[in-house]
Design a protein around this motif. Structure first.
Motif, short mmCIF file in Angstrom:
data_model
loop_
_atom_site.label_atom_id
_atom_site.label_comp_id
_atom_site.label_asym_id
_atom_site.label_seq_id
_atom_site.Cartn_x
_atom_site.Cartn_y
_atom_site.Cartn_z
N GLU A 328 0.73 -1.17 -0.07
CA GLU A 328 0.05 0.07 -0.13
C GLU A 328 1.00 1.16 0.01
O GLU A 328 0.59 2.09 -0.47
CB GLU A 328 -0.90 0.17 1.24
CG GLU A 328 -2.00 -0.93 1.26
CD GLU A 328 -2.76 -1.02 2.31
OE1 GLU A 328 -2.66 -0.04 3.42
OE2 GLU A 328 -3.71 -1.77 2.64
N ARG A 329 1.93 1.17 0.76
CA ARG A 329 2.73 2.37 0.91
C ARG A 329 3.76 2.56 -0.10
O ARG A 329 4.24 3.89 -0.43
CB ARG A 329 3.88 2.40 2.23
CG ARG A 329 2.83 2.11 3.46
CD ARG A 329 1.79 3.24 3.49
NE ARG A 329 2.18 4.51 3.72
CZ ARG A 329 1.30 5.58 3.58
NH1 ARG A 329 0.20 5.50 3.20
NH2 ARG A 329 1.89 6.93 3.58
N LEU A 330 3.79 1.66 -1.20
CA LEU A 330 4.75 1.85 -2.21
C LEU A 330 4.20 2.88 -3.26
O LEU A 330 4.83 3.61 -4.04
CB LEU A 330 5.12 0.48 -3.16
CG LEU A 330 5.98 -0.47 -2.33
CD1 LEU A 330 6.12 -1.76 -2.94
CD2 LEU A 330 7.45 0.07 -1.94
N GLY A 331 2.74 2.85 -3.46
CA GLY A 331 2.16 3.53 -4.55
C GLY A 331 1.67 4.96 -4.14
O GLY A 331 0.41 5.27 -4.22
N ILE A 332 2.69 5.78 -3.23
CA ILE A 332 2.11 6.94 -3.28
C ILE A 332 3.22 7.82 -3.39
O ILE A 332 4.51 7.59 -3.87
CB ILE A 332 1.83 7.17 -1.49
CG1 ILE A 332 3.27 6.88 -0.72
CG2 ILE A 332 0.88 6.37 -1.03
CD1 ILE A 332 3.20 7.51 0.57
N ASP A 333 2.98 9.28 -3.88
CA ASP A 333 4.16 10.22 -4.03
C ASP A 333 4.90 10.58 -2.85
O ASP A 333 4.50 10.90 -2.05
CB ASP A 333 3.47 11.51 -4.83
CG ASP A 333 3.05 11.25 -6.24
OD1 ASP A 333 3.71 10.55 -6.89
OD2 ASP A 333 2.04 11.86 -6.44
N ARG A 334 6.22 10.72 -3.04
CA ARG A 334 7.22 11.07 -2.28
C ARG A 334 8.17 12.11 -2.79
O ARG A 334 8.03 12.40 -3.90
CB ARG A 334 8.01 10.13 -1.61
CG ARG A 334 7.18 8.89 -1.02
CD ARG A 334 7.97 7.50 -0.50
NE ARG A 334 7.20 6.59 -0.17
CZ ARG A 334 6.49 6.37 0.89
NH1 ARG A 334 6.81 7.25 2.05
NH2 ARG A 334 5.88 5.34 1.25
N ASP A 335 8.84 12.70 -2.02
CA ASP A 335 9.78 13.83 -2.55
C ASP A 335 10.68 13.38 -3.57
O ASP A 335 10.90 14.01 -4.54
CB ASP A 335 10.93 14.34 -1.41
CG ASP A 335 10.17 15.27 -0.44
OD1 ASP A 335 8.82 15.62 -0.64
OD2 ASP A 335 10.48 15.69 0.62
N PHE A 336 11.05 12.13 -3.56
CA PHE A 336 12.00 11.35 -4.53
C PHE A 336 11.51 10.15 -5.12
O PHE A 336 12.22 9.18 -5.56
CB PHE A 336 13.16 11.45 -3.79
CG PHE A 336 13.96 12.63 -3.36
CD1 PHE A 336 14.36 13.30 -4.39
CD2 PHE A 336 13.88 12.81 -1.94
CE1 PHE A 336 14.99 14.71 -3.98
CE2 PHE A 336 14.64 14.21 -1.50
CZ PHE A 336 15.11 15.11 -2.68
N ALA A 337 10.14 9.92 -5.16
CA ALA A 337 9.45 8.56 -5.49
C ALA A 337 8.17 9.33 -6.08
O ALA A 337 7.58 10.10 -5.74
CB ALA A 337 9.34 7.81 -4.58
N SER A 338 7.62 8.32 -7.11
CA SER A 338 6.61 8.41 -7.97
C SER A 338 5.49 7.89 -7.44
O SER A 338 5.86 6.38 -7.34
CB SER A 338 6.42 8.52 -9.43
OG SER A 338 7.47 9.37 -9.96
N ALA A 339 4.24 8.11 -7.45
CA ALA A 339 3.00 6.92 -6.96
C ALA A 339 3.04 6.11 -8.08
O ALA A 339 3.12 4.79 -7.89
CB ALA A 339 2.04 7.75 -6.93
N VAL A 340 3.23 6.45 -9.47
CA VAL A 340 3.20 5.45 -10.57
C VAL A 340 4.51 5.68 -11.25
O VAL A 340 4.97 6.73 -11.70
CB VAL A 340 2.18 5.51 -11.47
CG1 VAL A 340 2.34 4.33 -12.72
CG2 VAL A 340 0.71 5.45 -10.85
#
Length: 468
Positions: A328-340
């Motif tokens: 569940e937590r892999l698929g979210i936007d972060r400062d240095f990561a994309s939800a997709v």
């Protein structure tokens, strides 16, 4: 400012920067790494890149305190909101990079915390102890009364720059300046723009500064023997500082020999180790899953310090609870990561599809849509997890997890923090270079070793004038 791309242009114009001068040209054409976008560069003039061995480098006599002043002043101008060169670099980079604009913008802010006066001075002190060795010959007397003088002599370096983060060149330029080196930066095809943007910023501040006269940033296709057989020679340079994947490092290694050394930042694989304490409550488990996901997804897992394997202390039922929350937590936007993010490669898709039929020994959460994949297996999978694909392995004890680390393991995130001491010796024995709190893989403390070394200590040439 000279525009590098017009609305009707089909090829991006990439300038070189050679010892203080900006050079434009369209003599050579290349393709970018990720998307095959064409770009053109000036002709590579070898003689302009060399400082003869009979001459000291331009920055040889510049006090390191003055160099720090110049770097700090440069850092104050590296604001994306105000710097037209970085703005231009951003527009070019988004056309060739797999990272989205938002993440690229965030990377430009990262070096600011490492390019302060306090940070630079602290790093030099931690690396050299006596910083005076950078400015001259420091006299010492050994226990037998013998006198010698030692200097960290300015080197001549070729840098194969990292291509997975636009900010990487900023720290490489700072490292090169602090050691007073004569430098040639080979720009990466994933970002042949930012290095020149930083050097142009420095030129606006002090166009004749000796540090700037010591630096060149150029591009050639990695592995081009016509270029590398000329540049990678001891009569011109002392060392090759190489960042890159396995093939790039193997190619660089063949040029190492007497008088020409290789300082290699090899491709690494990072992991996480989670103790039974994660299952003390549902709230704790959710927090642990979030921390683990933040380590996995750094630059959409296109970074050596991004975790690819997670060992969890517990039975399969508990580990599966963790896997579900992690997914569940892999698929979210972060400062240095994309939800997709980018979708997994075919080799991962084929391997994971086969594992779906092997339950309960194997279990898979997610699809091949770029939102993330979690694969639980009884041992490490035999493919390289990437593009937000993470392999979770149940273990009986943390020490069992430490046994899975190798010399190719860079960073290990551990939960709970106090149990790092329980396994850090085992991890170091296996070859691990860095142990951190889970969720802080990207943070890092200043002045620490990198990949098992203090890089600046390796950059310089240690020379002794001995009276014994």
């Amino acid at each position: 400012m000279t525009t590098t791309l017009s609305p009707v242009a089909s090829k991006i114009r990439v300038p070189h920067f050679v010892r203080g001068k900006l050079v434009w040209g369209e003599d050579s054409e290349y393709l970018s790494r990720d998307f095959g976008v064409p770009f053109v560069t000036p002709k590579l003039e070898f003689n302009d890149l060399f400082v003869p061995r009979t001459q000291q480098g331009p920055a040889f006599d510049v006090p390191v305190s003055d160099i720090i002043d110049f770097l700090v002043e440069t850092a104050s101008h590296l604001s994306l909101e105000k710097n037209e060169y970085l703005q231009e670099s951003l527009e070019m980079t988004v056309q060739v990079s797999a990272l989205p604009r938002r993440i690229i913008e965030n990377t430009f802010a990262r070096p600011g915390q490492f390019l302060t006066r306090e940070a630079l001075e602290y790093r030099l002190q931690r690396t050299f102890g006596d910083v005076d060795v950078l400015d001259g010959w420091v006299e010492r007397t050994d226990p037998n009364g013998r006198v010698s003088r030692v200097r960290a002599f300015p080197p001549r370096l070729v840098h194969m720059l990292a291509g997975n983060s636009p900010s990487a060149c900023m720290t490489s330029i700072a490292d090169a300046a602090l050691t007073k080196a004569v430098n040639v930066f080979k720009m990466p095809s994933a970002d042949p723009f930012t290095t020149v943007a930083v050097l142009r910023t420095m030129a606006d501040i002090a166009p004749d500064h000796p540090v700037l006269q010591s630096m060149s940033a150029v591009y050639w296709r990695g592995g081009d023997e016509k270029v590398e057989s000329v540049l990678y020679r001891s009569q011109y340079f002392d060392k090759l500082v190489a960042w890159g994947g396995g093939a790039a490092i193997e190619n660089a290694a063949k040029y190492a020999g007497p008088g020409f050394g290789l300082i290699s930042f090899d491709p690494k694989v990072s992991m996480s180790i989670i103790g039974r304490e994660a299952f003390e409550s549902d709230e704790t488990l959710r927090e642990v899953a979030e921390k683990a996901a933040s380590d996995v997804t750094i630059f959409n897992q296109d970074a050596c310090l991004a975790a690819r394997h997670i060992c969890v202390e517990g039975d399969v039922a508990d580990v599966d609870r963790f896997c579900a929350l992690l997914f569940e937590r892999l698929g979210i936007d972060r400062d240095f990561a994309s939800a997709v993010g980018p979708k997994p490669a075919s080799e991962i898709r084929e391997a994971v599809d086969g594992m779906r039929f092997l339950e309960p020994d194997y279990r898979v959460w997610g699809e091949f849509d770029g939102r993330g994949l979690v694969v639980r297996s009884p041992e490490m999978v035999d493919f390289h997890p990437t593009n937000k694909t993470v392999n979770v392995i149940p273990v009986q004890h943390m020490r069992d997890a430490a046994a899975l680390a190798t010399v190719a393991t860079q960073t290990v995130g551990v939960f709970p923090t106090h149990r790092k001491a329980e396994i850090r010796d085992d991890l170091a024995t296996a070859g691990v270079q860095r142990v951190v709190k889970l969720g802080s893989a990207m943070t890092g403390s200043m002045g620490s070793p990198h990949d098992g070394m203090y890089p600046l200590h390796r950059f310089v040439n240690w020379v002794v004038d001995d009276d014994a």
